[in-house]
Design a protein around this motif. Structure first.
Motif: not given
Ligand code: ADP
Ligand code: ASP
Ligand code: MG
Length: 471
Positions: A90-96
């Motif tokens: 989730r964090e990586n996706t939001l970061h992207e």
């Protein structure tokens, strides 16, 4: 194991409920052992929001594009939070997504400083919609145990530099897609690819024209040799007319590539006009189905012209067009006037949608979008100045507030009296036909009529199409 390319349109990825359906559809297919290639559009309305950001940035309204970016973030975040568990993915996706929106703000800032937007920067800004949505959908799929990964089409679909409506360079694109995706498919990974976008050889992002996600999906379907392609949208299939024009519209169980090509070219938004081109030679069956009603089998689109009991299978219309009429008694026998006229029209970027010539050769007329009509008229007048001076050409006139109405059906080829029946129907409905043209393929007949008559004309001709579906 079949390879199926599935394209999900804007409404299909436009809300958490819709994404839930997308996840089930893809997970079901994967569960049945199929390999799925997913192509997605931006969430519904996002492309329009991004285009508006470009406009506002050029107009100096910094607040407008920054607040739009914040709303886009909220909308994607809401869906991501709903479909992913807390944690690294989730964090990586939001970061992207944040990275894409940061770039969005920088690009808008550049437009803001310059006070105008080139079509090149417009495409980079608009592409953000699909780039965010591919990441969001891939994350939602992973959360359901599907081994999905987001891919940027700009690394595969090579185009020329006609930004906002780029042309695909086929050979290089095919090689890129096969090189990138075949190993991915081989490894059982489900690629979730951005529709609508490509890039030039020097890496500038391009778009394929509004609604181009369908076309992108067909490019991927053809290049990975899909067994089937499915366009998942918000209606049950290709219908006898746009259900927004006439509620009685019915789903067509089957329609040929050629018929649907005409339908799309003449305004049926359900598919992008170029969609069938890439899959035509490989005869890949295409289905149009409803993300919100997956029990419905939808419309099958294939190479064969199915004999139909009626001549009119579907009715479609294009609004916001104008008719250009070039007339003059002296045109008879003067070679090249039409050619020069069309060239002059093309020079001002006006796309010709339909051409009609009276047998007397005293005039011919053609249709362009109304925003280009006056430019085209002046360009033609410049080109034909000598002919006008000699009196060979009398005038170049623009007739506005017209629409193109098209009836489509392979049964029309070689069926005597079709045009007559259609004319009588329009006459009985009190609709005046200004010009008529039959496509060389004979699967369609188009009419130019006054825009005020459009609604009743569609209803009258739609009755002809409904006769067969109901029978
Ligand atoms: P997506 O976002 O899935 O690409 P679109 O909005 O581009 O969806 O296309 C679907 C819409 O096309 C339908 O909601 C419908 O209003 C419109 N449409 C126009 N003509 C037709 C037709 N003949 N059959 C079905 N839908 C049509
Ligand atoms: N998002 C793009 C558009 O709205 C492309 C697509 O949806 O097919 O035009
Ligand atoms: Mg569409």
């Amino acid at each position: 194991m079949a390879t199926i390319t599935m394209k999900f349109g804007g409404t299909s990825v436009g809300s958490p409920e819709a994404i839930q359906n997308v996840v089930s559809i893809v997970a079901d297919a994967v569960g049945q052992g199929d390999q799925v290639v997913v192509v997605v559009s931006a969430m519904s309305g996002v492309t329009d929001v991004l285009l508006n950001c470009v406009k506002e940035a050029a107009g100096g309204n910094k607040w407008a594009y920054l607040s739009a970016a914040q709303k886009l973030r909220d909308r994607h975040e809401e869906a991501i939070n709903m479909f992913t568990s807390p944690g690294a993915d989730r964090e990586n996706t939001l970061h992207e997504i944040d990275g894409i929106l940061k770039q969005h703000s920088e690009l808008c800032q550049a437009v803001n400083i310059l006070g105008e937007a080139t079509s090149r920067i417009t495409d980079s800004i608009v592409a953000a919609g699909e780039r965010m949505s591919a990441r969001m959908v891939a994350a939602a799929l992973r959360n359901q145990g599907v081994n999905a990964r987001a891919y940027e089409a700009s690394r595969m679909v090579l185009t020329d530099d006609r930004f906002t409506s780029a042309t695909v360079q086929w050979e290089q694109t095919e090689a890129n897609i096969r090189r990138t995706l075949l190993p991915v498919i081989e490894n059982g990974i489900i690629p979730v690819i951005t529709g609508f976008i490509g890039a030039t050889a020097d890496g500038h992002v391009t778009t394929l024209g509004r609604g181009g996600g369908d076309y992108s999906a067909a490019i991927f379907a053809a290049c990975v040799d899909s067994d089937e392609m499915i366009v998942w949208t918000d209606v049950n299939g290709v219908m006898t007319t746009d259900p927004r024009m006439d509620k009685r519209a019915r789903v067509l169980p089957y329609i040929s590539y050629q018929e649907v090509g005409e339908l799309a070219f003449y305004g049926a938004k359900v598919l992008h006009p170029k969609t069938v081109q890439p899959i035509l030679n490989k005869r890949i069956p295409l289905r149009v189905r409803n993300t919100f009603n997956s029990a419905h089998s939808g419309t099958l689109i294939g190479p064969d012209a199915e004999p139909s009991t009626t001549v009119v299978k579907a009715v479609t219309a294009v609004r916001n067009v104008a008719l250009l009429i070039v007339s003059g008694r002296g045109m008879m026998g003067v070679p090249g006037i039409a050619g020069r006229t069309f060239l002059a029209t093309a020079q001002v970027g006006a796309n010709i949608l339909m051409i009609s010539q009276a047998s007397s050769e005293q005039n011919f007329c053609f249709v362009v979008t109304d925003d280009r009509a006056d430019f085209a008229k002046h360009s033609i007048e410049r080109e034909l100045a000598g002919d006008i001076e000699r009196g060979d050409v009398d005038s170049v006139n623009v007739v506005g507030e017209v629409a193109i109405l098209t009836v489509v059906g392979a049964g029309m080829a070689g069926t005597p009296g079709v045009a007559g029946r259609v004319f009588t129907t329009l006459g009985d409905a009190g609709v005046n036909v200004i010009a008529i043209a039959q496509g060389a393929s004979e699967v369609s007949i188009s009419f130019v009529i006054n825009e005020v008559d459009l609604k009743q004309a569609v209803i009258a001709l739609h009755n002809l199409a409904l006769e067969a579906v109901i029978a």
